[in-house]
Design an enzyme around this catalytic site. Sequence first.
Site, PDB file in Angstrom:
ATOM      1  N   THR A  27       0.901  -1.153   0.000  1.00 53.31           N
ATOM      2  CA  THR A  27       0.000   0.000   0.000  1.00 53.31           C
ATOM      3  C   THR A  27       0.925   1.183   0.000  1.00 53.31           C
ATOM      4  OG1 THR A  27      -1.943  -0.908   1.155  1.00 53.31           O
ATOM      5  CG2 THR A  27      -1.450   1.356   1.646  1.00 53.31           C
ATOM      6  N   ARG A  67     -14.342  -7.150  -1.380  1.00 50.81           N
ATOM      7  CA  ARG A  67     -13.631  -6.892  -0.109  1.00 50.81           C
ATOM      8  C   ARG A  67     -12.990  -5.482  -0.109  1.00 50.81           C
ATOM      9  NH1 ARG A  67      -8.123  -5.518   1.428  1.00 50.81           N
ATOM     10  NH2 ARG A  67      -7.776  -6.325   3.509  1.00 50.81           N
ATOM     11  N   GLY A  76     -10.505  -2.965   2.258  1.00 49.73           N
ATOM     12  CA  GLY A  76      -9.567  -3.005   3.383  1.00 49.73           C
ATOM     13  C   GLY A  76      -9.652  -1.773   4.260  1.00 49.73           C
ATOM     14  N   ASP A  77      -8.576  -1.526   4.984  1.00 52.82           N
ATOM     15  CA  ASP A  77      -8.545  -0.414   5.941  1.00 52.82           C
ATOM     16  C   ASP A  77      -8.181   0.924   5.296  1.00 52.82           C
ATOM     17  OD1 ASP A  77      -6.001  -1.632   5.430  1.00 52.82           O
ATOM     18  OD2 ASP A  77      -5.147  -0.330   6.971  1.00 52.82           O
ATOM     19  N   THR A  96      -0.228   0.493   6.675  1.00 50.27           N
ATOM     20  CA  THR A  96      -0.194  -0.562   5.674  1.00 50.27           C
ATOM     21  C   THR A  96      -0.140  -1.892   6.411  1.00 50.27           C
ATOM     22  OG1 THR A  96       1.093  -1.594   3.919  1.00 50.27           O
ATOM     23  CG2 THR A  96       2.341  -0.291   5.503  1.00 50.27           C
ATOM     24  N   GLY A  97      -0.811  -2.876   5.875  1.00 48.24           N
ATOM     25  CA  GLY A  97      -0.795  -4.166   6.544  1.00 48.24           C
ATOM     26  C   GLY A  97      -2.077  -4.931   6.307  1.00 48.24           C
ATOM     27  N   GLY A 132      -5.400  -5.482   6.442  1.00 43.85           N
ATOM     28  CA  GLY A 132      -6.431  -4.479   6.674  1.00 43.85           C
ATOM     29  C   GLY A 132      -7.512  -4.856   7.664  1.00 43.85           C
TER      30      GLY A 132
HETATM   31  N1  ASP Z   1      -3.932  -2.489   4.130  1.00 42.24           N
HETATM   32  C1  ASP Z   1      -4.194  -2.928   2.789  1.00 42.24           C
HETATM   33  C2  ASP Z   1      -5.478  -3.695   2.759  1.00 42.24           C
HETATM   34  O1  ASP Z   1      -5.725  -4.471   3.653  1.00 42.24           O
HETATM   35  C3  ASP Z   1      -3.132  -3.767   2.216  1.00 42.24           C
HETATM   36  C4  ASP Z   1      -1.740  -3.382   2.597  1.00 42.24           C
HETATM   37  O2  ASP Z   1      -1.496  -2.369   3.199  1.00 42.24           O
HETATM   38  O3  ASP Z   1      -0.825  -4.108   2.271  1.00 42.24           O
HETATM   39  O4  ASP Z   1      -6.206  -3.559   1.820  1.00 42.24           O
END
Ligand code: ASP
Length: 340
Positions: free
Chosen positions: A203, A231, A233-234, A254-255, A257
């Site tokens: 992200t 779907r 995400g965050d 980032t991560g 979500g």
């Molecule tokens: N946070 C993002 C999501 O879950 C993906 C990511 O940051 O790698 O969509």
Amino acid sequence: MKKIALASILSAFAALAFPQMVLADKPIGIAIHGGAGTINQAKMTASQQQAYEAALTEAITQGYAVLEQGGSSLDAVTRAVMVLEDSPLFNAGKGAVYTFDATHELDASIMQGQDRNAGAVAGVTTIKNPILLARAVMEQSEHVMLAGAGAEAFADTLNLARVPNTYYNTEFRFEALQRARQALAPQPHQASLPFEPNWRMGTVGAVAIDRSGNLAAATSTGGMTAKRYGRIGDAPVIGAGNFADNSSCAVSATGHGEYFIRYQVASDICARVKYQGKTAAEAATEVIAELATVGGTGGVIVVDAAGQLSWAFNTEGMYRAKRGSQTPLKVEIFSDKNQN
Ligand code: ASP
């Protein structure tokens, strides 16, 4: 009491008479990320590493130039995120990952700290720079989040650039989809995430403070490889993947979500700054460490009201950079120095 009144009259007078001098003392700064996850130094070639570092340097340099020229933090984070969206290397804009059905669905959000105004888009499929649409939602609509075809119709009213969905195709992301599909094969009809999410992530984001002391945060993503069923995400969820409040801090995450939504990671960090008096770096380190204990992987970049730029992550690496009037340029990828 009288002394305080006199001091504030004098400083107000100075601000009116010499605005540049007063403002030039105030810290400016920007931090960016290009995603966290399994980023293994041993597996990355020197030329890959150079390409990532060059893209991060370009984004931080362009974002910082906006601040140096007296631009707003909102303009700085928009600029930096656009540079990363236009690069095929990151999972946002051009480099967005594939959905299970081999298409691309993008999410983005932006927030400004002076009034907590915010804008977000979710599940858009033809917007060249989703961060520009998120900003338009904030500045030119009554709403905070628009999704899918409606968001794209709104983009048309503003003549924002649209692209065919194939614009986001890249070979290495397609290979990642093939691997993800194989891993999902035992449970093809579930929206569950039965395997290590770490390598499906990425992200981009930016946080900044400008000369007026205003904070801003921006986040943009293609989501997670092989996501299905619409779907989200965050990244477009204010308080989860993105947050800015002048009274505490600005965060871009980032991560994985789902965890960032459930634990309201971005706003939790700022709440600890605001109500517990923690520094933003302490709060970020704490929240990301706590997230690891429940299985949530990822990281954040943070700027506080004093211009401190920091980061924290619980993954092997996070593409990241920062630069401020009090902070020399730093561009890093791996985890050897994974805090601040
Ligand atoms: N946070 C993002 C999501 O879950 C993906 C990511 O940051 O790698 O969509």
